[in-house]
Design a protein around this motif. Structure first.
Motif, mmCIF file in Angstrom:
data_model
loop_
_atom_site.group_PDB
_atom_site.id
_atom_site.type_symbol
_atom_site.label_atom_id
_atom_site.label_comp_id
_atom_site.label_asym_id
_atom_site.label_seq_id
_atom_site.Cartn_x
_atom_site.Cartn_y
_atom_site.Cartn_z
ATOM 1 N N ARG A 107 0.830 -1.210 0.000
ATOM 2 C CA ARG A 107 0.000 0.000 0.000
ATOM 3 C C ARG A 107 0.867 1.263 0.000
ATOM 4 O O ARG A 107 0.582 2.228 -0.709
ATOM 5 C CB ARG A 107 -0.911 -0.006 1.225
ATOM 6 N N THR A 108 1.941 1.258 0.756
ATOM 7 C CA THR A 108 2.818 2.428 0.837
ATOM 8 C C THR A 108 3.528 2.667 -0.487
ATOM 9 O O THR A 108 3.626 3.813 -0.963
ATOM 10 C CB THR A 108 3.842 2.243 1.969
ATOM 11 N N LEU A 130 3.369 6.009 -2.881
ATOM 12 C CA LEU A 130 4.577 6.741 -3.269
ATOM 13 C C LEU A 130 4.665 6.885 -4.786
ATOM 14 O O LEU A 130 5.139 7.908 -5.300
ATOM 15 C CB LEU A 130 5.818 6.020 -2.724
ATOM 16 N N GLN A 131 4.206 5.915 -5.509
ATOM 17 C CA GLN A 131 4.245 5.982 -6.970
ATOM 18 C C GLN A 131 3.312 7.059 -7.521
ATOM 19 O O GLN A 131 3.550 7.601 -8.594
ATOM 20 C CB GLN A 131 3.885 4.615 -7.561
ATOM 21 N N THR A 132 2.257 7.377 -6.773
ATOM 22 C CA THR A 132 1.345 8.444 -7.217
ATOM 23 C C THR A 132 1.860 9.832 -6.845
ATOM 24 O O THR A 132 1.351 10.840 -7.338
ATOM 25 C CB THR A 132 -0.050 8.262 -6.589
#
Length: 723
Positions: free
Chosen positions: A115-116, A120-122
Motif C-alpha cells: 500500500r505504501t 509513493l508511486q502516485t
C-alpha cells in the motif's frame, strides 16, 4: 444534605464544606491530605488544616478520598497525559526526518509495504496509512520513567482550599448566588443551578431573579414540587416548557418539545392564562417566538381547556388567527416615518430596549433636537435598566469613538465568531460623551459602600463578567477580553480529548504573529520544531483519550503574538466527544518534570463550543517586553475536516486584531468608581493582612482576612455587577 453536592461547592467557591465526624487525632492524615493536594497545585488553608486535625483519622481519610478527585479534575489531572515522542520536549525530530522514518518503517512492514509503495508511486502519501504514525508507541508508565521529577519553584501555582461552613449552608449560599445572578450564567453553571434548585425549592429564595433563564430552571423545580410558579411574561412560560423538555431556555436554538403530562399541561396553561389576564398587552411578546409557540401548542392542546381563554389567545396569535401588534413593529413604524423623537419616547416604556437601540437611534436622527431627545430619554430611564445592560452600552459607546472602523467582530452566545466590514455611520462626539458621562454616573450611584477596599493589582485588567456565556468552564478561566500577566520562561499548551463513537483527530497548533498580525511561524504536526519550541507529536485516534503539547521558550519567540488553537482534523466535534479541554502551564527552564505537571497548570478550560477551530486565548508581548494573556473564548466555523493552522491564518489574525484592539470594561473601571465612596483604597502586596473587615477583589482569596470581609474573586466576580 447529600454529599453529592459537595463537588459543586468546591468548584464554585474553592471552599470545602466543614467536614463532620468523630473528634480525634487526625493531624497526620490531614498533613498527608495537604501533601496530596500540593502535588496538584492546591493546599489546605491554615483554618481547614486545623479543623481536620481535630477530627478522627477515618473522617479525614474519607474527606480526602471525596475531595481529591474533584480537585484533580479541576486541573485536568484526572486523565493520563501521554505524548507521542517519549522524551518531549527533548529529542523531538525534524518533521521531514520523522515522516521519512515512518515511511521506512511502513516499507519494512509486510502488511503495509504494498500500500505504501503504491501511494509513493502516485506522489501523494496519506500519513494516516503509515502504521507508526499517529498512535502512541509506548505506555504511559514508560513515558513517566523517561522524565525526571519536577523541581519545585516559587512560581508554581498554589491554590488555597478554604474551610467552609456546613454543607447545607454552603449549598444554600451557592444556590442563592447562582439563582440571583445579575448576569447570564454559562451552560455548566445553568446545569448546576438546575441541580441546586431541586434541592433548594422549599428553602430560602433570592430577593429577585433578574435573569429569565435562571427563572425557567427554578420554575421547573417549583413545578415538580407543586409550588407556585414565578411568571410575569408569556415568554416565562415558553422558557419553562423548554426546560421541561431539556431544551434551550435561552430560546436561541429550537427545542423539540416532549409529550407533557396532563397536570403539567394544566399548570402551564393556568400560568399563561393568569399572565395575559393581568396584562393583555403582553400578548405582543408572542411574535418574537411564533414558531416555538405553535409547536408548544401541539403539546398543550389549549382547546381542551376552555376555562383558560386567555391562554388560548396566545396560540391564536402564534397561528395568525388573531392580531396583536408587537412593540417592535410600533417602533419600526415610527422610524419608517423618520420620527426618531416619537420612537425614543415610545421606547422609554421599555428601558432595556431603548438602551439596546441607542446607537441606531443616534445614527438615524437627522437633527440636533432629535439627537438630544434620544440622549435625554436614555438619561431619564437609566435607573430602570439592568446594570449589565448599562455596562454593556457603556463599553459599546466607549469603542464608538466617532470614526467608522474597518471591521466589526461579532461573537454569539456560544462563542462562534465572524468578521464583517463596518459600514455604520459614526456616533457624533457630543452625544457619545454625554451618554458615557451619564452611564458612569448611573453605575457609580448603584455601587454599594465598600468600606476599606483592598485590590490585587493582577485583577485590574480582568474584563467584567457581563455574561457567563463569554467564558468557558474550568480552572483559572477569565472572561473574554481579560488581560493577565504571564510569568515564566517556558510556556506549554496542552489539549486532551476522548472520542465517543468515531475516530477523532484534534490537532494542537500555535501561530506566531508580528505587531501587524502577519504570520512569522507556527508549530503543529506539520512543523514539529522551530527556534521557539517543540510539538509533542500528532495523535490521530483517541478511544482511551489522547493529549498533545506545545512547548515554547518565551525568550526565543519572534514577534508580538502567540495564538494557540485546536483544529479538528477529523471526527467528532467539541460538543460530541466524551471530553475535551485545553490549558497552559508555566515553568522555569530548570524545572524539568513530566509533559503534564498539575502544579504548573495556570488555566484549564473545557472545549465545548460550536465550530471546528477553537481559539481559547492569545499571548501578547508588550512594549515593556512582558508577556500577557488575552482571553478569547472563540470558535471558528472551519471546514468539515482537515482543518490546519496553515489554512486559517488570515481569519485568526483578523479576529485577533478585532479583540485585541477593542477596549473591554474591566475591574479597573469599577474599582475606580468604587474608590470614590471607599473609606480607604489599597493595593494588595501579597503579605500584609488588614486587621478589620475589607472588600477584597483579587485573583485568589488571601488567608487570614477578617471573617466579615466581602471577598470577590473570579469565581464570584459576577457579584460585582450591580443590579
Amino acid at each position: 444534605m447529600s454529599l453529592s453536592l459537595e463537588p459543586l461547592v468546591i468548584r464554585h467557591t474553592r471552599r470545602l464544606p466543614s467536614p463532620v465526624g468523630a473528634a480525634g487525632e487526625g493531624d497526620v492524615a490531614a498533613r498527608q491530605f495537604d501533601a496530596a493536594l500540593m502535588s496538584v497545585g492546591f493546599k489546605l488553608s491554615a483554618g481547614l488544616l486545623e479543623h481536620l486535625s481535630g477530627l478522627s483519622e477515618a473522617t479525614v481519610v474519607d474527606t480526602a478520598a471525596r475531595t481529591l478527585p474533584t480537585i484533580r479534575e479541576m486541573v485536568g489531572d484526572h486523565v493520563r497525559h501521554n505524548v507521542y515522542f517519549i522524551d518531549f520536549p527533548a529529542n523531538v525530530p525534524d518533521t521531514f526526518d520523522f515522516w521519512m522514518q515512518c515511511i521506512a518503517e511502513a516499507l519494512a512492514d509486510d502488511a503495509s509495504r504494498v500500500r505504501t509503495v503504491a501511494q509513493l508511486q502516485t506522489g501523494v502519501l496519506d500519513l494516516l496509512t503509515l502504521p507508526s504514525y499517529g498512535n502512541y508507541r509506548h505506555s504511559y508508565t514508560e513515558m513517566l520513567a523517561a522524565h525526571d521529577e519536577l523541581i519545585a519553584a516559587v512560581g508554581d501555582r498554589m491554590t488555597v482550599l478554604h474551610l467552609g461552613s456546613d454543607l447545607d449552608d454552603e449549598v444554600t449560599a451557592l444556590y442563592l448566588a447562582l439563582a440571583g445572578s445579575t448576569t447570564p450564567l454559562g451552560e455548566d453553571d445553568l446545569r448546576d443551578l438546575r441541580v441546586l434548585a431541586e434541592h433548594r425549592v422549599n428553602g430560602p429564595q433570592p430577593e429577585a431573579i433578574p435573569i429569565r433563564e435562571n427563572r425557567a430552571l427554578i420554575n421547573q423545580a417549583r413545578l415538580n414540587a407543586g409550588a407556585d410558579l414565578l411568571l410575569d411574561t408569556v415568554t416565562d412560560v415558553l422558557r419553562l416548557a423548554c426546560a421541561l423538555s431539556e431544551g434551550d431556555v435561552t430560546l436561541q436554538e429550537p427545542t423539540r418539545f416532549r409529550a407533557l403530562s396532563r397536570p403539567v399541561r394544566r399548570a402551564l396553561l393556568a400560568g399563561l392564562d393568569a399572565v395575559v389576564a393581568v396584562a393583555p398587552a403582553k400578548l405582543a411578546d408572542v411574535h418574537a417566538h411564533r414558531e416555538a409557540w405553535k409547536r408548544l401548542g401541539e403539546r398543550l392542546h389549549p382547546h381542551e381547556y376552555p376555562r383558560w381563554p386567555h391562554a388560548a389567545e396566545v396560540f391564536a396569535i402564534a397561528r395568525g388567527e388573531k392580531k396583536a401588534q408587537s412593540f417592535e413593529s410600533r417602533v419600526e413604524e415610527l422610524l419608517g416615518l423618520s420620527d426618531v423623537t416619537a420612537a425614543a419616547e415610545l421606547l422609554k416604556s421599555a428601558p432595556g430596549k431603548l438602551f439596546r437601540s441607542l446607537d441606531r437611534l443616534l445614527r438615524t436622527a437627522l437633527t440636533q433636537d432629535e439627537r438630544d431627545a434620544v440622549v435625554a430619554a436614555a438619561e431619564q430611564v437609566a435607573p430602570k435598566v439592568s446594570g449589565r445592560v448599562v455596562l454593556s452600552v457603556r463599553e459599546h459607546f466607549h469603542n464608538r469613538d466617532g470614526e467608522t472602523g474597518e471591521r466589526r467582530v461579532f461573537v454569539n452566545r456560544l462563542g462562534r465568531a465572524w468578521v464583517t466590514s463596518d459600514t455604520r455611520a459614526p456616533v457624533l462626539p457630543r452625544e457619545r460623551k454625554r451618554l458615557v458621562t451619564a452611564l458612569d454616573a448611573e453605575i457609580r450611584r448603584r455601587l454599594p459602600a465598600t468600606g476599606h477596599l483592598l485590590i490585587d493589582p493582577d485583577i485590574l485588567d480582568v474584563a467584567l463578567p457581563l455574561s457567563g456565556k463569554a467564558t468557558s468552564s474550568g480552572l483559572g478561566v477569565l472572561p473574554r477580553g481579560s488581560v493577565t500577566p504571564v510569568h515564566g520562561e517556558l510556556l506549554r499548551f496542552f489539549v486532551y480529548w476522548k472520542q465517543t463513537h468515531h475516530r477523532t483527530d484534534y490537532d494542537l497548533s500555535a501561530l506566531m504573529l508580528d505587531a501587524r498580525y502577519t504570520t512569522l511561524s507556527w508549530l503543529s504536526y506539520t512543523a514539529l520544531t522551530d527556534i521557539e519550541g517543540e510539538h509533542s507529536g500528532d495523535i490521530t485516534d483517541a478511544p482511551d483519550g489522547a493529549s498533545e503539547f506545545i512547548n515554547l521558550r518565551l525568550g526565543a519567540v519572534r514577534g508580538t503574538f502567540i495564538v494557540p488553537q485546536v483544529n479538528i482534523f477529523s471526527g467528532e466535534g467539541f460538543e460530541e466527544v466524551e471530553e475535551s479541554f485545553f490549558g497552559f502551564m508555566l515553568r522555569e527552564a530548570e524545572q524539568q518534570g513530566r509533559p503534564f505537571e498539575p502544579r504548573t497548570v495556570r488555566m484549564k478550560s473545557d472545549l465545548r463550543g460550536p465550530g471546528r477551530v477553537a481559539l481559547p486565548l492569545a499571548f501578547q508581548r508588550g512594549r515593556d517586553g512582558q508577556w500577557r494573556a488575552k482571553w478569547l473564548h472563540l470558535y471558528l466555523k472551519g471546514n468539515p475536516s482537515a482543518n490546519r493552522v496553515e489554512g486559517n491564518r488570515v481569519s485568526v489574525a483578523t479576529l485577533l486584531r478585532g479583540i485585541v484592539e477593542r477596549d473591554h470594561l474591566t475591574v479597573r473601571y469599577l474599582t475606580d468608581l468604587m474608590a470614590d465612596g471607599a473609606a480607604t483604597v489599597a493595593l494588595w502586596d501579597g503579605e500584609t493582612i488588614p486587621d478589620g473587615p475589607v472588600t477584597y477583589i483579587g485573583l485568589e482569596r488571601p488567608e487570614g482576612l477578617h471573617p466579615d470581609s466581602r471577598i470577590l474573586t473570579p469565581e464570584n466576580l459576577r457579584d460585582l455587577i450591580p443590579g
